[in-house]
Design an enzyme around this catalytic site. Structure first.
Site, PDB file in Angstrom:
ATOM      1  N   GLY A  36       7.871  -7.603  -9.736  1.00 46.23           N
ATOM      2  CA  GLY A  36       7.103  -6.583  -9.027  1.00 46.23           C
ATOM      3  C   GLY A  36       7.716  -5.241  -9.397  1.00 46.23           C
ATOM      4  N   ALA A  37       6.927  -4.426 -10.091  1.00 48.27           N
ATOM      5  CA  ALA A  37       7.460  -3.143 -10.573  1.00 48.27           C
ATOM      6  C   ALA A  37       6.748  -1.983  -9.879  1.00 48.27           C
ATOM      7  CB  ALA A  37       7.308  -3.052 -12.088  1.00 48.27           C
ATOM      8  N   GLY A  38       6.422  -2.197  -8.610  1.00 46.13           N
ATOM      9  CA  GLY A  38       5.749  -1.144  -7.848  1.00 46.13           C
ATOM     10  C   GLY A  38       6.763  -0.162  -7.289  1.00 46.13           C
ATOM     11  N   GLY A  50      10.132  -2.012  -6.505  1.00 45.97           N
ATOM     12  CA  GLY A  50      10.703  -2.487  -7.775  1.00 45.97           C
ATOM     13  C   GLY A  50      11.280  -1.341  -8.599  1.00 45.97           C
ATOM     14  N   ARG A  94       2.203  -6.625   8.994  1.00 40.61           N
ATOM     15  CA  ARG A  94       2.741  -7.359   7.847  1.00 40.61           C
ATOM     16  C   ARG A  94       1.978  -8.680   7.670  1.00 40.61           C
ATOM     17  NH1 ARG A  94       7.100  -5.012  10.473  1.00 40.61           N
ATOM     18  NH2 ARG A  94       8.474  -3.696   9.225  1.00 40.61           N
ATOM     19  N   THR A 105       8.971  -9.353  -0.352  1.00 40.17           N
ATOM     20  CA  THR A 105       7.529  -9.326  -0.072  1.00 40.17           C
ATOM     21  C   THR A 105       7.233  -9.775   1.357  1.00 40.17           C
ATOM     22  OG1 THR A 105       7.097  -9.840  -2.395  1.00 40.17           O
ATOM     23  CG2 THR A 105       5.284 -10.226  -0.856  1.00 40.17           C
ATOM     24  N   ARG A 139      17.725   1.094  10.095  1.00 42.32           N
ATOM     25  CA  ARG A 139      16.855   1.999  10.859  1.00 42.32           C
ATOM     26  C   ARG A 139      17.454   2.260  12.249  1.00 42.32           C
ATOM     27  NH1 ARG A 139      11.393  -0.865   8.413  1.00 42.32           N
ATOM     28  NH2 ARG A 139      11.011   0.723   6.831  1.00 42.32           N
ATOM     29  N   HIS A 158      10.981 -10.477  10.829  1.00 35.68           N
ATOM     30  CA  HIS A 158      10.781  -9.126  10.289  1.00 35.68           C
ATOM     31  C   HIS A 158       9.388  -8.639  10.674  1.00 35.68           C
ATOM     32  CE1 HIS A 158      11.594  -5.731   7.805  1.00 35.68           C
ATOM     33  NE2 HIS A 158      10.732  -6.045   6.859  1.00 35.68           N
TER      34      HIS A 158
HETATM   35  N1  APR Z   1       3.394 -10.985 -10.219  1.00 35.97           N
HETATM   36  C1  APR Z   1       4.160  -9.868 -10.325  1.00 35.97           C
HETATM   37  N2  APR Z   1       3.846  -8.697  -9.743  1.00 35.97           N
HETATM   38  C2  APR Z   1       2.724  -8.640  -9.033  1.00 35.97           C
HETATM   39  C3  APR Z   1       1.882  -9.763  -8.865  1.00 35.97           C
HETATM   40  C4  APR Z   1       2.255 -10.967  -9.491  1.00 35.97           C
HETATM   41  N3  APR Z   1       1.522 -12.077  -9.404  1.00 35.97           N
HETATM   42  N4  APR Z   1       0.837  -9.373  -8.105  1.00 35.97           N
HETATM   43  C5  APR Z   1       1.021  -8.078  -7.779  1.00 35.97           C
HETATM   44  N5  APR Z   1       2.173  -7.638  -8.349  1.00 35.97           N
HETATM   45  C6  APR Z   1       2.748  -6.304  -8.337  1.00 35.97           C
HETATM   46  C7  APR Z   1       1.717  -5.192  -8.251  1.00 35.97           C
HETATM   47  O1  APR Z   1       1.089  -5.007  -9.512  1.00 35.97           O
HETATM   48  C8  APR Z   1       2.574  -4.001  -7.832  1.00 35.97           C
HETATM   49  O2  APR Z   1       3.021  -3.259  -8.951  1.00 35.97           O
HETATM   50  O3  APR Z   1       3.563  -6.080  -7.193  1.00 35.97           O
HETATM   51  C9  APR Z   1       3.757  -4.670  -7.121  1.00 35.97           C
HETATM   52  C10 APR Z   1       3.883  -4.257  -5.675  1.00 35.97           C
HETATM   53  O4  APR Z   1       4.196  -2.909  -5.636  1.00 35.97           O
HETATM   54  P1  APR Z   1       3.623  -1.897  -4.530  1.00 35.97           P
HETATM   55  O5  APR Z   1       2.184  -2.130  -4.332  1.00 35.97           O
HETATM   56  O6  APR Z   1       4.090  -0.532  -4.898  1.00 35.97           O
HETATM   57  O7  APR Z   1       4.359  -2.396  -3.186  1.00 35.97           O
HETATM   58  P2  APR Z   1       5.851  -2.127  -2.706  1.00 35.97           P
HETATM   59  O8  APR Z   1       5.889  -0.924  -1.844  1.00 35.97           O
HETATM   60  O9  APR Z   1       6.767  -2.217  -3.868  1.00 35.97           O
HETATM   61  O10 APR Z   1       6.042  -3.390  -1.729  1.00 35.97           O
HETATM   62  C11 APR Z   1       6.016  -4.706  -2.229  1.00 35.97           C
HETATM   63  O11 APR Z   1       7.415  -5.566  -0.470  1.00 35.97           O
HETATM   64  O12 APR Z   1       8.210  -4.654   1.521  1.00 35.97           O
HETATM   65  C12 APR Z   1       7.233  -5.452   0.919  1.00 35.97           C
HETATM   66  O13 APR Z   1       5.332  -5.143   2.387  1.00 35.97           O
HETATM   67  C13 APR Z   1       5.841  -4.877   1.098  1.00 35.97           C
HETATM   68  O14 APR Z   1       4.701  -6.875   0.439  1.00 35.97           O
HETATM   69  C14 APR Z   1       5.102  -5.567   0.004  1.00 35.97           C
HETATM   70  C15 APR Z   1       6.146  -5.712  -1.098  1.00 35.97           C
END
Ligand code: APR
Length: 314
Positions: free
Chosen positions: A10-12, A15, A89, A120, A152, A176
């Site tokens: 997950g590179a969001g 990540g 959540r 996640t 927090r 959580h």
């Molecule tokens: N495999 C890998 N990455 C994936 C997949 C998958 N099958 N499906 C989605 N993703 C990626 C998305 O493309 C996105 O880049 O996961 C990333 C999630 O990043 P964000 O939407 O920016 O979310 P983020 O704020 O990083 O949070 C991720 O952590 O704290 C929890 O509630 C939050 O469930 C969420 C997770």
């Protein structure tokens, strides 16, 4: 000694923040994995350009192929969708359970000896699923929840008293979710019980804010959920493992009898070291805390059951 390899699935928002922290702290080489083409590669390239400025040598690559996480020492999972305003959540359950199934398969195949940290949400259900699907021993699959929730709490108390966050210790345990359990008796300010410094009514308000802090951030951001603080919390766990710190940290661990809980991931204090979750620390909960703890557990049980229904597992 070869550098450690940290795979971020997950590179969001979280990540990317974790990748930055890993490099700044010199934890090792980083692999950013995501299903979106270009996203992890772009973030990796950008991060690599910070190396000469910050003076870090760790390599970072972005990828859409699980092969690249091969033999990772640590995998941290944030793959999935994040909350938007008005969502709990638990509203993420259906989508993220399916995503986690593919993630667990990738980790099991390509990084079978790794220490896995799940971020996640809904966290307690997602970490349960990851352990179930990877089949990894319980000491090698853990969920990030309590470090953030406790942080927090500590941050609000430090602001209230105008003291350093380093002078405030506190633990938030349980699920959580909005019914997480701040354990007031663990909150010490310079070793002094917080109840001696802040009136009970004000502490009630602060603890209510702690429970809703994630939602408060979501309401402000509008487009996603908190990411700097979850990233810091997960990296703290990775450091405890990589440096064999044997640190006591509140984390979601599989309980098998401890705290009277059997077969559920739930946040309690654990020792994290080179053996992963090396020990669960059983602390005495007051009758009130135990009641809140049990209510939170019922919520986690409901969420896990809902997840099982979504996945067609009895
Ligand atoms: N495999 C890998 N990455 C994936 C997949 C998958 N099958 N499906 C989605 N993703 C990626 C998305 O493309 C996105 O880049 O996961 C990333 C999630 O990043 P964000 O939407 O920016 O979310 P983020 O704020 O990083 O949070 C991720 O952590 O704290 C929890 O509630 C939050 O469930 C969420 C997770």
């Amino acid at each position: 000694m070869a550098r450690k390899k940290i795979a971020l699935i997950g590179a969001g928002n979280i990540g990317g923040s974790m990748a930055h922290l890993c490099l700044l702290k010199g934890l090792g080489d980083v692999v950013l994995f995501d299903v979106i083409e270009g996203l992890p590669q772009g973030k990796a390239l950008d991060l690599s350009h910070a190396g000469p400025v910050e003076g870090f040598d760790g390599n970072v690559i972005g990828t859409n192929r699980y092969d690249d996480i091969a033999a990772a020492d640590v995998c941290i999972v944030t793959a999935g969708i994040a909350r938007k305003p008005g969502m709990s959540r638990d509203d993420l359950l259906g989508t993220n359970a399916k995503i986690m199934s593919s993630v667990a398969e990738g980790i099991k195949k390509h990084a079978p000896d790794s220490f896995v940290i799940v971020v996640t949400n809904p966290l307690d259900a997602m970490v349960t699923l990851t352990q179930r699907l990877t089949g990894f021993p319980k000491n090698r699959v853990v969920g990030q929840s309590g470090i953030l929730d406790s942080s927090r709490y500590r941050s609000f108390i430090a602001r209230e008293l105008n003291v350093s966050v380093n002078s405030v210790a506190a633990m938030v345990l349980g699920g959580h979710g909005d019914d997480m359990v701040p354990i007031r008796s663990t909150c010490l300010v310079g070793g002094v019980p917080v109840e001696k410094l802040i009136p009970a009514k004000r502490l009630d308000e602060i603890e209510a804010r702690v429970r809703n802090a994630g939602g408060e951030v979501v309401a402000l951001l509008k487009t996603g959920s908190a990411y700097f603080s979850p990233a810091s919390a997960a990296i703290r766990m990775a450091e405890a493992y990589l440096f064999d710190k044997k640190e006591i940290l509140p984390c979601a661990a599989m309980l098998e009898g401890e705290y009277g809980v059997n077969g559920y991931y739930f946040c309690v204090p654990v020792i994290i070291g080179a053996g992963g979750v090396e020990k669960i620390i059983d602390i005495n909960l007051s009758a009130n805390d135990k009641k809140a703890f049990d209510e939170s557990l019922n919520h986690v049980k409901d969420t896990v059951q809902a997840m099982n229904r979504v996945l067609g597992v009895s």
